[in-house]
Design an enzyme around this catalytic site. Structure first.
Site, PDB file in Angstrom:
ATOM      1  CB  THR A  36      -4.693   6.603  -1.660  1.00 31.04           C
ATOM      2  OG1 THR A  36      -4.383   5.758  -3.463  1.00 31.04           O
ATOM      3  CG2 THR A  36      -6.737   7.211  -2.247  1.00 31.04           C
ATOM      4  CE  LYS A  55       2.546  10.845  -6.792  1.00 30.20           C
ATOM      5  NZ  LYS A  55       1.500  11.107  -5.852  1.00 30.20           N
ATOM      6  NE  ARG A  56       2.271   2.072 -12.653  1.00 27.73           N
ATOM      7  CZ  ARG A  56       1.673   1.141 -13.815  1.00 27.73           C
ATOM      8  NH1 ARG A  56       1.354   0.237 -12.511  1.00 27.73           N
ATOM      9  NH2 ARG A  56       1.382   1.195 -14.581  1.00 27.73           N
ATOM     10  CE  LYS A  69      -2.589   4.601   0.519  1.00 28.03           C
ATOM     11  NZ  LYS A  69      -2.413   3.744  -1.158  1.00 28.03           N
ATOM     12  CG  HIS A 101     -11.357   5.272  -9.740  1.00 27.36           C
ATOM     13  ND1 HIS A 101     -11.442   5.173  -8.559  1.00 27.36           N
ATOM     14  CD2 HIS A 101     -12.096   4.046 -10.091  1.00 27.36           C
ATOM     15  CE1 HIS A 101     -11.999   4.618  -8.074  1.00 27.36           C
ATOM     16  NE2 HIS A 101     -12.412   3.801  -8.548  1.00 27.36           N
ATOM     17  CE  LYS A 126      -0.464   8.561 -11.171  1.00 25.91           C
ATOM     18  NZ  LYS A 126      -1.389   9.134  -9.898  1.00 25.91           N
TER      19      LYS A 126
HETATM   20  I1  GPV Z   1      -8.837   5.239 -13.941  1.00 22.25           I
HETATM   21  N1  GPV Z   1      -6.585   5.249 -10.585  1.00 22.25           N
HETATM   22  C1  GPV Z   1      -6.021   4.259 -11.189  1.00 22.25           C
HETATM   23  O1  GPV Z   1      -5.277   4.011 -10.379  1.00 22.25           O
HETATM   24  N2  GPV Z   1      -5.723   3.552 -12.268  1.00 22.25           N
HETATM   25  C2  GPV Z   1      -7.227   3.602 -12.960  1.00 22.25           C
HETATM   26  O2  GPV Z   1      -7.021   2.769 -14.429  1.00 22.25           O
HETATM   27  C3  GPV Z   1      -7.116   4.501 -13.404  1.00 22.25           C
HETATM   28  C4  GPV Z   1      -7.363   5.661 -11.948  1.00 22.25           C
HETATM   29  C5  GPV Z   1      -6.456   6.421  -9.786  1.00 22.25           C
HETATM   30  C6  GPV Z   1      -6.423   7.531  -9.744  1.00 22.25           C
HETATM   31  O3  GPV Z   1      -5.875   7.927 -10.688  1.00 22.25           O
HETATM   32  C7  GPV Z   1      -6.096   8.113  -8.636  1.00 22.25           C
HETATM   33  O4  GPV Z   1      -6.468   9.650  -8.316  1.00 22.25           O
HETATM   34  C8  GPV Z   1      -7.251   7.895  -7.296  1.00 22.25           C
HETATM   35  O5  GPV Z   1      -6.483   8.482  -6.111  1.00 22.25           O
HETATM   36  C9  GPV Z   1      -7.083   6.590  -7.942  1.00 22.25           C
HETATM   37  O6  GPV Z   1      -7.675   5.321  -9.111  1.00 22.25           O
HETATM   38  C10 GPV Z   1      -8.329   6.142  -6.939  1.00 22.25           C
HETATM   39  O7  GPV Z   1      -9.687   6.816  -6.773  1.00 22.25           O
END
Ligand code: GPV
Length: 832
Positions: free
Chosen positions: A666, A558-559, A670, A367, A564
């Site tokens: 994601t 988002k976080r 949405k 990820h 970001k």
């Molecule tokens: I590694 N992501 C997350 O939310 N937490 C993590 O610890 C890690 C990855 C996220 C990515 O940052 C996003 O781009 C992605 O859409 C999401 O994982 C799901 O794949």
């Protein structure tokens, strides 16, 4: 049986308004233990949840029984995070009894909204990774796939975020405080998990060298099951979460008084394993307790998976045909060594056989490429906590390196990249490499991310195993993210194209032609307006700020992360503020900048950026010279529940990460599904969103991943020059630097300015600023033409079919898992 009991039994399963109402009254009294006069809203929530749960149980058992009888291949989704949110609306909607429930409550003089709002938000995850797991559970159940989620039942979910003076402060999130009506405790489903101790070598019955793990400490993993209701209610799958329990295997007589208390303390401490979710997103924390959490839930899950398999089988040869185990990132990657240990040490398999089975069973999803997120545990720690696993990892590594092509070619640099052990500095186990090697498939989560995996972190593995890496672009469930969160738009869509889109989102493409229908556009706008009103009320409640419904709702949720680039957004906000003040006679399109998101408690830069946004909000929102044309709000405590209110109301979706850094995203999907236009970089799944919606219906700006790479490689970027040549940027930064937004502490933002200048602007905020402003301007101009704007918004909604997590999960099912839908037999419609 007494006819009264019999009829009550039937009633438990009946879905009409009268039965629901009678069940509610009965549950309130006999399970919650209150009468209607004394009941609080929370009591009613528990009452309704329990009555709804009743209507799930029979079909749940039917589903589980069907999987068992067919000995179906199951997929096990191992994830340290499941960001579920609330379940009441989700269950009612998937069961198709939303209206019935509303009416039943109505007849009791209760408001459905109040009941729904009494449910805590289950936040057993940080962000995208955890929410993806929750969307996959919904999609697997909705398509009849035999899928199980396995994770940890954290007592404390992700912290609650509050602001004090504009600063983030964290409070514990006690989601279980009043009990959890959805879960079933399974005190009999209990597995021992070992830690520490040492490995003893011995000769087995045929004289072969064998090993046992001795003198270890034990913790028990106890199961809690939550039914996962698929759309239509036909398939009900299981989410099994583990809770740590102390063992009672200590001898009372053995201790003197002091040692006794110490022993009891140790027992209590062992239950800390499932106490709290680590609040870090895409950053490694490197804490021992975290590593123990990872092993704890992985080991319990594997023991449970093998137990289930052995109900039907006596040899392990068929395990890969009956079980697919998906690793959600490297968090459960220790499972590869654990399955090897279980097969070899407990079940007596030979190494080669065990390895073949392990590789054929596991698959791994990556990820992120961010180096700070790649897990690498110190060898000395792994050795101490899991001595047998460390041995196994060494053995896997030795066998692999001996056979690798790099070895044959004498290429030592490549060999050291391929090694499971990072030998630089203190030696570490690279969990990504372990996961790659122990899996038959490895996937990225968007087309761009998967290509970059091949070119960067896994380049050498890709050369070694060219067929292993595959792409599975993320998706989102249309049930929660459109049907449930946005009833206004859902009803409009269904009124025109029917309800097929709910379980087959591809059908939403039929809306494309409606983009040219002036009446439909008017109704689409009306739905958006309704959602904006709902959000405006929420903003007023949460922040006290009044926002204009007619303004552009520009949303970045988002976080908080430097990559970001919320900072880029706030810099544009300051520049826009200046422009509005400089040109008071221009008729500005009013803009509301909406931010929400949590920062990891130890991430100082992210917290400082939150404070900056709040400081800018304070100045901008109270400056009469902008005539309310600009408002800035930061909504506290972003979570799934807040997302369900914010996302349907968005006009603009901010997806502005530095290209190459966001694996997928994601939230981008949405927001577009709910008719927001994206302002974004060519990063993650934005690339594929552009392909789907068409370049005319999205605002793309900024450097591409390739350009970012080149810029860094050539060292040819000087942020000071960029700032000097852009007056709007320079002015915004000067204001921040001189305390225009922080008169109480003029130096507050030095670390931010420092990072953008001397720090080299690692995230290329200054490099992308000018093009970002151009994209923002273009969006503001387009918004003036409300027909054209709506046309594009409709095309966005209509083009998102491919981003359904149903499509994603189907790709996994056919290309990685080889699992197939099972149709549960409901004997007697659950009356049995
Ligand atoms: I590694 N992501 C997350 O939310 N937490 C993590 O610890 C890690 C990855 C996220 C990515 O940052 C996003 O781009 C992605 O859409 C999401 O994982 C799901 O794949």
């Amino acid at each position: 049986m007494d006819a009264r009991y019999k009829s009550r039994d039937i009633e438990r399963r009946s879905l009409d308004v009268d039965s629901l109402k009678r069940s509610f009254l009965e549950w309130l009294v006999y399970s919650v233990g209150k009468d209607a006069r004394a009941a609080t809203r929370r009591d009613w929530f528990h009452t309704v949840a329990l009555a709804v749960r009743d209507r799930v149980v029979d079909r749940w058992m039917d589903t589980t029984r069907s999987y068992y009888h067919e000995d179906a291949k199951r997929v096990y989704y191992l994830s340290l995070e499941f960001l579920i949110g609330r379940l009441l609306t989700n269950s009612l909607s998937n069961l198709g009894i939303m209206d019935e429930c509303r009416q039943a409550l109505d007849r009791l003089g209760l408001s459905m909204d109040d009941v729904v709002d009494s449910e805590p938000d289950a936040a057993l995850g940080n962000g995208g990774l955890g929410r993806l797991a929750a969307c996959f559970l919904d999609s697997m159940a909705s398509q009849g796939l035999p899928g199980y989620g396995y994770g940890i039942r954290y007592e404390f979910g992700l912290f609650e975020q509050r602001f004090e003076n504009g600063w983030q402060v964290e409070h514990p999130e006690q989601w279980l405080q009043f009990g959890n009506p959805w879960e079933f405790a399974r005190p009999e489903v209990l597995y021992p998990v070992q830690f520490y101790g040492r490995v003893e070598e011995f000769r087995d019955s045929v004289g072969e060298r064998a090993y046992r793990w001795v003198d270890s400490e034990r913790v028990l993993a106890m199961a809690y099951d939550t039914p996962v209701v698929g759309y239509g209610g036909d398939t009900i799958n299981t989410l099994r979460l583990w809770s740590a329990r102390a063992t009672s295997d200590f001898n009372f007589g053995h201790f003197n008084e002091g040692a006794y208390m110490k022993a009891v303390e140790q027992k209590i401490l062992s239950e800390n394993l499932s106490r709290v979710l680590y609040p870090n997103d895409a950053t490694e924390i490197g804490k021992e307790l975290r590593f123990k959490q990872e092993y704890f839930f992985t080991s319990a899950s594997l023991q449970d998976i093998l137990r289930r398999y052995l109900q039907h089988h006596t040899s392990f040869d068929n395990l890969p045909n009956k079980a697919a185990i998906q690793l959600n990132d490297t968090h459960p990657a220790i499972g590869i060594a654990e399955l090897m240990r279980l097969l070899i040490d407990q079940h007596g398999l030979r190494w080669e056989k065990a390895w073949e089975i392990t590789q054929a069973t596991f698959a791994y999803t990556n990820h992120t490429l961010l180096p700070e997120a790649l897990e690498a545990w110190p060898v000395r720690m792994v050795e101490r906590i899991l001595p047998r696993h460390m041995q196994i990892i060494y053995e896997i590594n030795a066998k692999f390196l001996t056979r690798s092509k790099a070895k044959a070619a004498g290429d030592n640099a490549r060999l050291s990249h391929l090694s499971l052990i990072d030998e630089r500095g203190d030696r570490r186990v690279r969990m990504g490499n372990l996961a790659f090697l122990g899996s038959h498939k490895v996937n990225g989560v968007s087309a761009l991310h998967t290509e970059l995996m091949k070119e960067t972190v896994f380049a050498d593995f890709h050369a070694e195993f060219p067929d292993r890496i595959t792409n599975k672009t993320n998706g989102i469930t249309p049930r929660r993210w459109l049907k449930q969160a946005n009833p206004a738009l859902s009803e409009l869509i269904s009124s025109r194209i029917g309800e097929g889109w709910i379980s087959d989102l591809g059908q939403i493409a039929a809306l494309k032609e409606k983009a040219d229908d002036v009446v439909f556009r008017e109704e689409f706008r009306r739905a958006k307006r309704k959602n904006k009103k709902r959000l405006a009320a929420y903003i007023a409640r949460q922040t006290g700020e009044e926002v204009q419904i007619d303004s552009i709702f520009d949303v970045q949720v988002k976080r908080m992360h430097e990559y970001k680039r919320q900072l880029l957004n706030v810099l544009h906000t300051v520049a826009l503020y200046n422009e509005m003040r400089d040109n008071p006679t221009v008729s500005w399109v009013p803009v509301t900048k909406i931010f929400a998101g949590k920062a990891a408690p130890s991430y100082h830069m992210a917290k400082l950026i939150i404070k900056l946004i709040n400081d800018v909000a304070k100045v901008v929102n109270h400056d009469p010279s902008v005539h309310d044309n600009l408002k800035v709000v930061y909504l506290p405590n972003y979570n799934v529940t807040a997302a369900e209110i914010i996302i349907p109301a968005a006009d603009i979706s901010e997806q502005i990460s530095t290209a190459g850094m966001e694996a997928s995203g994601t939230g981008n999907m949405k927001l577009a599904l709910n008719g927001a236009l994206t302002i974004g970089t060519l990063d993650g799944a934005n690339v594929e969103i552009r392909e789907q919606v068409g370049a005319d219906n999205i605002f793309i700006f900024g450097l591409t991943a390739e350009e970012v790479n080149d810029l860094r490689a050539n060292g040819g970027f000087n942020p000071r020059e960029v700032i000097a040549s852009n007056p709007a940027l320079k002015r915004a930064l000067d204001m921040i630097a001189t305390g225009a937004f922080s008169p109480d502490d003029r130096n507050r933002y030095q670390p931010i300015l420092q990072a953008l200048t001397d720090g080299g602007d690692h995230f290329l905020v200054t490099a992308d600023f000018a093009d970002y402003c151009r994209a923002q301007d273009a969006a503001m101009q387009l918004y003036r033409d409300s027909e054209e704007w709506t046309r594009k918004a409709i095309i966005n909604t209509a083009s998102m079919g491919w981003f359904s997590s149903d499509r994603t999960v189907n790709e996994y099912a056919t290309e990685i898992w080889d699992v197939h839908p099972v149709k549960p037999t409901h004997d007697g419609e659950g009356f049995r």
